[in-house]
Structures are given as C-alpha cells and as structure tokens.
Design a protein around this motif. Structure first.
Motif, PDB file in Angstrom:
ATOM      1  N   VAL A   1       5.745  -6.270  35.451  1.00 48.73           N
ATOM      2  CA  VAL A   1       6.033  -7.773  35.307  1.00 48.73           C
ATOM      3  C   VAL A   1       7.092  -7.805  36.353  1.00 48.73           C
ATOM      4  CG1 VAL A   1       7.275  -9.701  34.090  1.00 48.73           C
ATOM      5  CG2 VAL A   1       5.577  -8.184  33.024  1.00 48.73           C
ATOM      6  N   VAL A   2       6.997  -8.742  37.434  1.00 51.90           N
ATOM      7  CA  VAL A   2       8.177  -8.956  38.468  1.00 51.90           C
ATOM      8  C   VAL A   2       8.636 -10.440  38.348  1.00 51.90           C
ATOM      9  CG1 VAL A   2       8.456  -8.962  40.916  1.00 51.90           C
ATOM     10  CG2 VAL A   2       6.867  -7.384  39.932  1.00 51.90           C
ATOM     11  N   ALA A   3       9.760 -10.460  37.822  1.00 52.31           N
ATOM     12  CA  ALA A   3      10.429 -11.885  37.574  1.00 52.31           C
ATOM     13  C   ALA A   3      11.521 -12.139  38.382  1.00 52.31           C
ATOM     14  CB  ALA A   3      10.503 -11.902  36.001  1.00 52.31           C
ATOM     15  N   THR A   4      11.505 -13.178  38.968  1.00 53.13           N
ATOM     16  CA  THR A   4      12.653 -13.841  39.753  1.00 53.13           C
ATOM     17  C   THR A   4      13.408 -14.815  38.899  1.00 53.13           C
ATOM     18  OG1 THR A   4      11.050 -15.164  40.822  1.00 53.13           O
ATOM     19  CG2 THR A   4      11.798 -12.994  41.835  1.00 53.13           C
ATOM     20  N   LEU A   5      14.712 -14.910  39.196  1.00 56.23           N
ATOM     21  CA  LEU A   5      15.655 -15.581  38.478  1.00 56.23           C
ATOM     22  C   LEU A   5      15.492 -17.115  39.160  1.00 56.23           C
ATOM     23  CD1 LEU A   5      17.917 -15.849  36.301  1.00 56.23           C
ATOM     24  CD2 LEU A   5      19.565 -15.395  38.217  1.00 56.23           C
ATOM     25  N   ARG A   6      15.311 -18.168  38.140  1.00 54.22           N
ATOM     26  CA  ARG A   6      14.957 -19.387  38.857  1.00 54.22           C
ATOM     27  C   ARG A   6      16.455 -20.073  39.454  1.00 54.22           C
ATOM     28  NH1 ARG A   6      12.316 -20.462  33.645  1.00 54.22           N
ATOM     29  NH2 ARG A   6      10.186 -20.135  33.853  1.00 54.22           N
TER      30      ARG A   6
ATOM     31  N   ALA B   1      20.657  -8.193  43.869  1.00 53.77           N
ATOM     32  CA  ALA B   1      20.505  -8.646  45.284  1.00 53.77           C
ATOM     33  C   ALA B   1      19.462  -9.752  45.509  1.00 53.77           C
ATOM     34  CB  ALA B   1      20.695  -7.812  46.339  1.00 53.77           C
ATOM     35  N   ARG B   2      18.305  -9.219  44.715  1.00 54.34           N
ATOM     36  CA  ARG B   2      17.068 -10.208  45.113  1.00 54.34           C
ATOM     37  C   ARG B   2      16.787 -11.106  43.797  1.00 54.34           C
ATOM     38  NH1 ARG B   2      13.208  -8.555  48.762  1.00 54.34           N
ATOM     39  NH2 ARG B   2      14.459  -7.853  50.512  1.00 54.34           N
ATOM     40  N   ARG B   3      17.752 -10.988  42.760  1.00 52.66           N
ATOM     41  CA  ARG B   3      17.778 -12.076  41.568  1.00 52.66           C
ATOM     42  C   ARG B   3      16.123 -11.699  40.857  1.00 52.66           C
ATOM     43  NH1 ARG B   3      21.166 -16.954  41.741  1.00 52.66           N
ATOM     44  NH2 ARG B   3      19.366 -17.840  40.693  1.00 52.66           N
ATOM     45  N   ALA B   4      15.956 -10.507  40.789  1.00 57.71           N
ATOM     46  CA  ALA B   4      14.673 -10.205  40.177  1.00 57.71           C
ATOM     47  C   ALA B   4      14.762  -8.923  39.391  1.00 57.71           C
ATOM     48  CB  ALA B   4      13.791  -9.510  41.291  1.00 57.71           C
ATOM     49  N   THR B   5      13.928  -8.800  38.576  1.00 56.86           N
ATOM     50  CA  THR B   5      13.809  -7.807  37.364  1.00 56.86           C
ATOM     51  C   THR B   5      12.440  -7.234  37.438  1.00 56.86           C
ATOM     52  OG1 THR B   5      14.043  -7.254  35.076  1.00 56.86           O
ATOM     53  CG2 THR B   5      13.303  -9.255  35.334  1.00 56.86           C
TER      54      THR B   5
ATOM     55  N   THR C   1       9.493 -12.866  23.665  1.00 58.27           N
ATOM     56  CA  THR C   1      10.581 -12.621  22.574  1.00 58.27           C
ATOM     57  C   THR C   1      12.000 -12.019  23.388  1.00 58.27           C
ATOM     58  OG1 THR C   1      10.121 -10.151  22.628  1.00 58.27           O
ATOM     59  CG2 THR C   1       8.881 -11.260  21.289  1.00 58.27           C
ATOM     60  N   LEU C   2      11.926 -12.253  24.738  1.00 62.77           N
ATOM     61  CA  LEU C   2      13.205 -11.650  25.395  1.00 62.77           C
ATOM     62  C   LEU C   2      13.879 -13.136  25.589  1.00 62.77           C
ATOM     63  CD1 LEU C   2      11.633  -9.392  28.175  1.00 62.77           C
ATOM     64  CD2 LEU C   2      13.233  -8.846  25.996  1.00 62.77           C
ATOM     65  N   PRO C   3      15.368 -12.951  25.400  1.00 62.08           N
ATOM     66  CA  PRO C   3      16.328 -14.247  25.506  1.00 62.08           C
ATOM     67  C   PRO C   3      16.352 -14.685  26.669  1.00 62.08           C
ATOM     68  CG  PRO C   3      17.161 -12.735  23.935  1.00 62.08           C
ATOM     69  CD  PRO C   3      15.899 -12.157  24.733  1.00 62.08           C
ATOM     70  N   PHE C   4      16.143 -13.691  27.781  1.00 61.42           N
ATOM     71  CA  PHE C   4      16.202 -14.135  29.397  1.00 61.42           C
ATOM     72  C   PHE C   4      14.735 -14.748  29.648  1.00 61.42           C
ATOM     73  CE2 PHE C   4      19.795 -11.163  30.934  1.00 61.42           C
ATOM     74  CZ  PHE C   4      20.781 -11.840  30.335  1.00 61.42           C
ATOM     75  N   ALA C   5      13.794 -14.707  28.892  1.00 62.33           N
ATOM     76  CA  ALA C   5      12.476 -15.194  29.580  1.00 62.33           C
ATOM     77  C   ALA C   5      12.552 -16.508  30.200  1.00 62.33           C
ATOM     78  CB  ALA C   5      11.371 -14.986  28.655  1.00 62.33           C
ATOM     79  N   ARG C   6      13.284 -17.481  29.620  1.00 58.02           N
ATOM     80  CA  ARG C   6      13.104 -18.728  29.855  1.00 58.02           C
ATOM     81  C   ARG C   6      13.905 -19.036  31.285  1.00 58.02           C
ATOM     82  NH1 ARG C   6      16.875 -19.401  25.401  1.00 58.02           N
ATOM     83  NH2 ARG C   6      19.025 -19.932  26.122  1.00 58.02           N
ATOM     84  N   PHE C   7      14.720 -18.063  31.761  1.00 58.86           N
ATOM     85  CA  PHE C   7      15.316 -18.227  33.037  1.00 58.86           C
ATOM     86  C   PHE C   7      14.391 -17.576  34.156  1.00 58.86           C
ATOM     87  CE2 PHE C   7      18.716 -17.454  29.945  1.00 58.86           C
ATOM     88  CZ  PHE C   7      19.233 -18.821  29.780  1.00 58.86           C
ATOM     89  N   PHE C   8      13.382 -16.949  33.828  1.00 60.78           N
ATOM     90  CA  PHE C   8      12.630 -16.237  34.944  1.00 60.78           C
ATOM     91  C   PHE C   8      11.354 -16.791  35.371  1.00 60.78           C
ATOM     92  CE2 PHE C   8      15.916 -13.227  34.007  1.00 60.78           C
ATOM     93  CZ  PHE C   8      16.044 -12.570  35.060  1.00 60.78           C
TER      94      PHE C   8
END
Length: 118
Positions: free
Chosen positions: A15-20, A56-60, A78-85
């Motif tokens: 899963v490649v996720a970027t911060l909104r 630096a890329r605001r990614a996980t 289930t991850l608390p950060f999910a809504r931000f990515f």
C-alpha cells in the motif's frame, strides 16, 4: 475479521499512501501513539509486514498480508491515520524464503514468551 498468519502462500499487498493536502497536522500528530499501537496489534496478528515512511514525500508504504483487496481495505480502515491518506494498493508476490526466515526470527525475538536475558 480473524487474524491471519504470514505463510509462504499468504497473498501480500504493498500500500502506497500519500498524505492529503487538507490534513489537519495537529489532529494527525495527536493520533500518532494510537497509530503506532494499532500497527503493533496488526503486526502481532500477522496482518502487517514492512512499514516505511517518507516524510519528504508525505508518503507511507505498508505491506499488508491479506486474502484479497477487500481484506486490505478492512485492515487499513482500522488505522487511525487512514482518513488522512489516499492509498493505492498493489498486489505483490509473497515473501521469498529468506524474508520468511527473517520474519520468523524477528517474531521469535519479540515474543512475549521469551524470558528476560535471552
């Protein structure tokens, strides 16, 4: 959803996720401990493998062990950060024998059944 265990046949997904851009960074920071705790729960259940962050890329980048993309989505939810990515899911090949051996060693080293001093 019942926990899964990593096996040679377990499907894996990267899963490649970027911060909104509209993320409230104060709210994001306030959830950091909750996110780390949930990652550990998922890792212990064999549902999360590798996890990398690129500030630096605001990614996980998160390896998810799941039967299919629906189960990946359930795990991520289930991850608390999910809504931000915004996340993209890529099916991958299962871990090779060397990676499986590394995970088995790592699991054993972190087992709560180990006694102090081992």
């Amino acid at each position: 959803m019942p926990p899964t265990r990593t096996t040679a046949a377990a499907p894996t997904f990267m899963v490649v996720a970027t911060l909104r851009d509209d993320t409230d960074l104060t709210e994001f920071a306030a959830l950091r401990d909750d996110e780390q705790k949930q990652l550990e729960v998922l890792r212990s259940a064999g549902r999360i493998g590798a996890h990398y962050i690129s500030p630096a890329r605001r990614a996980t980048f998160v390896e998810v062990i799941a039967a299919d993309e629906k189960q990946v989505a359930e795990t991520l939810a289930t991850l608390p950060f999910a809504r931000f990515f915004d996340a993209d899911v890529y099916p991958t090949t299962p871990p090779d024998p060397a990676e499986l051996a590394h995970r088995a060693r790592s699991s054993a080293e972190n087992s709560p059944l180990r006694t102090a001093g081992e």
